[in-house]
Design a protein around this motif. Structure first.
Motif, PDB file in Angstrom:
ATOM      1  N   ILE A  20     -45.793  16.922  16.012  1.00 38.12           N
ATOM      2  CA  ILE A  20     -47.000  17.288  15.285  1.00 38.12           C
ATOM      3  C   ILE A  20     -47.234  18.783  15.372  1.00 38.12           C
ATOM      4  CG2 ILE A  20     -49.513  17.056  15.270  1.00 38.12           C
ATOM      5  CD1 ILE A  20     -49.076  14.133  16.163  1.00 38.12           C
ATOM      6  N   LEU A  21     -47.080  19.316  16.594  1.00 36.44           N
ATOM      7  CA  LEU A  21     -47.292  20.748  16.773  1.00 36.44           C
ATOM      8  C   LEU A  21     -46.285  21.562  15.967  1.00 36.44           C
ATOM      9  CD1 LEU A  21     -48.034  20.896  20.611  1.00 36.44           C
ATOM     10  CD2 LEU A  21     -49.654  21.255  18.747  1.00 36.44           C
ATOM     11  N   ALA A  22     -45.055  21.061  15.926  1.00 33.26           N
ATOM     12  CA  ALA A  22     -44.002  21.784  15.211  1.00 33.26           C
ATOM     13  C   ALA A  22     -44.226  21.751  13.704  1.00 33.26           C
ATOM     14  CB  ALA A  22     -42.643  21.204  15.552  1.00 33.26           C
ATOM     15  N   LYS A  23     -45.035  20.789  13.227  1.00 33.18           N
ATOM     16  CA  LYS A  23     -45.262  20.644  11.801  1.00 33.18           C
ATOM     17  C   LYS A  23     -46.560  21.319  11.357  1.00 33.18           C
ATOM     18  CE  LYS A  23     -43.081  18.028   9.415  1.00 33.18           C
ATOM     19  NZ  LYS A  23     -41.968  18.284   8.469  1.00 33.18           N
ATOM     20  N   SER A  24     -46.933  22.365  12.042  1.00 38.11           N
ATOM     21  CA  SER A  24     -48.124  23.111  11.641  1.00 38.11           C
ATOM     22  C   SER A  24     -47.727  24.546  11.292  1.00 38.11           C
ATOM     23  CB  SER A  24     -49.182  23.103  12.750  1.00 38.11           C
ATOM     24  OG  SER A  24     -48.738  23.848  13.863  1.00 38.11           O
ATOM     25  N   VAL A  25     -48.509  25.167  10.424  1.00 36.60           N
ATOM     26  CA  VAL A  25     -48.330  26.579  10.069  1.00 36.60           C
ATOM     27  C   VAL A  25     -49.603  27.295  10.490  1.00 36.60           C
ATOM     28  CG1 VAL A  25     -48.101  28.232   8.193  1.00 36.60           C
ATOM     29  CG2 VAL A  25     -46.753  26.125   8.168  1.00 36.60           C
ATOM     30  N   SER A  26     -49.458  28.287  11.336  1.00 38.90           N
ATOM     31  CA  SER A  26     -50.620  29.004  11.872  1.00 38.90           C
ATOM     32  C   SER A  26     -50.992  30.180  10.981  1.00 38.90           C
ATOM     33  CB  SER A  26     -50.349  29.481  13.298  1.00 38.90           C
ATOM     34  OG  SER A  26     -49.138  30.208  13.378  1.00 38.90           O
ATOM     35  N   ILE A  27     -52.267  30.270  10.654  1.00 39.42           N
ATOM     36  CA  ILE A  27     -52.801  31.352   9.820  1.00 39.42           C
ATOM     37  C   ILE A  27     -53.911  32.049  10.587  1.00 39.42           C
ATOM     38  CG2 ILE A  27     -54.072  31.903   7.713  1.00 39.42           C
ATOM     39  CD1 ILE A  27     -52.670  29.565   6.355  1.00 39.42           C
ATOM     40  N   ARG A  28     -53.855  33.372  10.628  1.00 39.36           N
ATOM     41  CA  ARG A  28     -54.868  34.162  11.312  1.00 39.36           C
ATOM     42  C   ARG A  28     -55.367  35.280  10.394  1.00 39.36           C
ATOM     43  NH1 ARG A  28     -54.313  30.310  13.811  1.00 39.36           N
ATOM     44  NH2 ARG A  28     -54.101  29.994  16.072  1.00 39.36           N
ATOM     45  N   ALA A  29     -56.648  35.564  10.462  1.00 38.35           N
ATOM     46  CA  ALA A  29     -57.268  36.658   9.698  1.00 38.35           C
ATOM     47  C   ALA A  29     -58.703  36.789  10.166  1.00 38.35           C
ATOM     48  CB  ALA A  29     -57.228  36.372   8.200  1.00 38.35           C
ATOM     49  N   ASP A  63     -53.013  25.411  10.831  1.00 39.69           N
ATOM     50  CA  ASP A  63     -53.740  25.823  12.031  1.00 39.69           C
ATOM     51  C   ASP A  63     -54.370  27.175  11.705  1.00 39.69           C
ATOM     52  OD1 ASP A  63     -54.584  26.808  14.492  1.00 39.69           O
ATOM     53  OD2 ASP A  63     -52.555  27.290  15.158  1.00 39.69           O
ATOM     54  N   TYR A  64     -55.643  27.157  11.335  1.00 32.77           N
ATOM     55  CA  TYR A  64     -56.327  28.385  10.899  1.00 32.77           C
ATOM     56  C   TYR A  64     -57.428  28.763  11.880  1.00 32.77           C
ATOM     57  CZ  TYR A  64     -59.967  31.019   8.416  1.00 32.77           C
ATOM     58  OH  TYR A  64     -60.943  31.921   8.088  1.00 32.77           O
ATOM     59  N   GLN A  65     -57.391  30.009  12.352  1.00 35.67           N
ATOM     60  CA  GLN A  65     -58.434  30.543  13.225  1.00 35.67           C
ATOM     61  C   GLN A  65     -58.702  31.998  12.823  1.00 35.67           C
ATOM     62  OE1 GLN A  65     -60.133  28.748  15.371  1.00 35.67           O
ATOM     63  NE2 GLN A  65     -58.852  26.922  15.107  1.00 35.67           N
ATOM     64  N   VAL A  66     -59.885  32.505  13.166  1.00 32.47           N
ATOM     65  CA  VAL A  66     -60.221  33.890  12.846  1.00 32.47           C
ATOM     66  C   VAL A  66     -60.060  34.791  14.065  1.00 32.47           C
ATOM     67  CG1 VAL A  66     -61.790  33.313  10.963  1.00 32.47           C
ATOM     68  CG2 VAL A  66     -62.685  33.496  13.287  1.00 32.47           C
ATOM     69  N   SER A  67     -59.652  36.016  13.804  1.00 35.21           N
ATOM     70  CA  SER A  67     -59.597  37.069  14.819  1.00 35.21           C
ATOM     71  C   SER A  67     -59.661  38.399  14.076  1.00 35.21           C
ATOM     72  CB  SER A  67     -58.312  36.971  15.659  1.00 35.21           C
ATOM     73  OG  SER A  67     -57.165  37.291  14.897  1.00 35.21           O
ATOM     74  N   PRO A  68     -60.022  39.500  14.749  1.00 34.27           N
ATOM     75  CA  PRO A  68     -60.089  40.793  14.057  1.00 34.27           C
ATOM     76  C   PRO A  68     -58.802  41.091  13.292  1.00 34.27           C
ATOM     77  CG  PRO A  68     -61.044  40.979  16.236  1.00 34.27           C
ATOM     78  CD  PRO A  68     -60.436  39.607  16.162  1.00 34.27           C
ATOM     79  N   TRP A  69     -58.938  41.770  12.166  1.00 38.52           N
ATOM     80  CA  TRP A  69     -57.802  41.962  11.259  1.00 38.52           C
ATOM     81  C   TRP A  69     -56.603  42.635  11.927  1.00 38.52           C
ATOM     82  CZ3 TRP A  69     -55.820  39.870   7.267  1.00 38.52           C
ATOM     83  CH2 TRP A  69     -54.880  40.532   6.479  1.00 38.52           C
ATOM     84  N   GLU A  70     -56.841  43.721  12.646  1.00 44.54           N
ATOM     85  CA  GLU A  70     -55.719  44.418  13.285  1.00 44.54           C
ATOM     86  C   GLU A  70     -54.988  43.504  14.261  1.00 44.54           C
ATOM     87  OE1 GLU A  70     -56.263  49.156  13.535  1.00 44.54           O
ATOM     88  OE2 GLU A  70     -57.720  48.042  14.726  1.00 44.54           O
TER      89      GLU A  70
END
Length: 255
Positions: A20-29, A63-70
Motif C-alpha cells: 500500500i505504501l509503495a502504491k502512493s505518490v507523495s505531493i508537497r507544496a 499522499d498530499y501534505q503542505v510545507s513551505p515552498w522552498e
C-alpha cells in the motif's frame, strides 16, 4: 502451530502494508488555494483532485501534505517526495515536467485600497516595500531585483506555510506598500479572510504563465508519472470531467 499461523498472518499484513505504501505518490507544496488547499478536506485544490483521479486509474493513491515552498521543492529535488504542484518551469528547471500544463496564472501586484501606486516596471519598485514569498519564481527581471534587494527594506521575503496571509496582514498594517501574488490565489485568500474590498490590484508583472505538477529529478519513475499526468489531463478534458472539477473552484479551462 498457532504461533506459526500468527507469524504468517503478521508477515502477510506487513507485506500488504508495504504494498500500500509503495502504491502512493507523495505531493508537497505550500497551501496555494485553489490550486492546492487543505489536505484531507473536501476541497483540497483542483490540482490535487486531478492527481487523485489520474493516479487512481493506475492503482495509486495521493499522499498530499503542505510545507513551505522552498522546503517542498528541496525535499522533492532530493527524492524524499515525488512531486510538487503549482510550479513554473523557472521554479525548478531541473524537475521533470509533463507536456501538458495544468493551468495558467498571472503574477499581479496588490496595494491597500487608497494607495495610488501602480507597477510600471522594475524601477517603480524602488519607491515601495514589496512582499514576496521565499522560493517563488516570478520573472527573470523581478527575481533579480529581489535577489539584489532582499537584505534591504525594499524587499521582504516571507517563508512559512501561511506566507500569503501574513503578507496580506502586513500590507493592511502598513508594513508593506505592495505584494505580488497570483490573481487566482489572491482572490481566493482575500475572500476567505473577508478582505476583498480592502485590497486592490496595482498592475501586472507579466502575461499569464503556464503552471504544472512537476516531479523529482532524483526518482526514476518521474518520467512515467508526468506521462500519466499529461495523458490523464487530455482524457479528463475530452470527457468534460476537467471542467466539472474546475467549476467546483469557480474556474474555467485555461485552454
Amino acid at each position: 502451530m498457532k504461533l506459526l499461523t500468527k507469524m504468517a498472518t503478521l508477515g502477510m499484513l506487513f507485506l500488504l502494508s508495504g504494498s500500500i505504501l509503495a502504491k502512493s505518490v507523495s505531493i508537497r507544496a505550500d497551501e496555494w488555494f485553489p490550486i492546492n488547499g487543505v489536505p484531507g478536506s473536501s476541497s483540497p485544490g483542483y490540482m490535487i483532485e486531478l492527481a487523485q483521479i489520474i493516479l487512481k486509474e493506475h492503482g495509486y493513491i495521493v499522499d498530499y501534505q503542505v510545507s513551505p515552498w522552498e522546503r517542498s521543492v528541496e525535499s522533492v529535488r532530493k527524492g524524499k517526495f515525488d512531486c510538487v504542484v503549482g510550479a513554473y518551469t523557472d521554479d525548478a528547471p531541473d524537475f521533470i515536467f509533463p507536456q501538458e500544463s495544468w493551468g495558467k496564472i498571472e503574477s499581479t501586484f496588490y496595494v491597500k485600497k487608497g494607495n495610488g501606486w501602480k507597477y510600471s516596471g522594475i524601477k517603480s519598485l524602488m519607491a515601495v516595500k514589496v512582499g514576496t514569498i521565499g522560493g517563488y519564481a516570478y520573472s527573470e527581471e523581478f527575481d533579480a531585483y529581489v535577489a539584489a534587494n532582499k537584505k534591504s527594506a525594499r524587499v521582504q521575503v516571507m517563508k512559512s506555510n501561511n506566507a500569503l496571509e501574513n503578507n496580506i496582514k502586513k500590507l493592511l498594517a502598513g508594513r508593506l506598500d505592495t505584494l505580488i501574488e497570483s490573481h487566482l490565489v489572491m482572490n481566493a485568500k482575500l475572500k476567505n479572510m473577508g478582505k476583498s474590498s480592502d485590497i486592490i490590484t496595482a498592475g501586472l508583472l507579466a502575461p499569464a504563465d503556464d503552471m504544472y505538477i512537476a516531479c523529482s529529478p532524483a526518482k526514476t519513475h518521474s518520467k512515467k508519472l508526468v506521462q500519466w499526468f499529461s495523458d490523464g489531463l487530455k482524457k479528463l478534458r475530452a470527457s468534460g470531467d476537467l471542467q466539472k472539477i474546475l467549476s467546483k473552484y469557480g474556474l474555467k479551462d485555461w485552454k
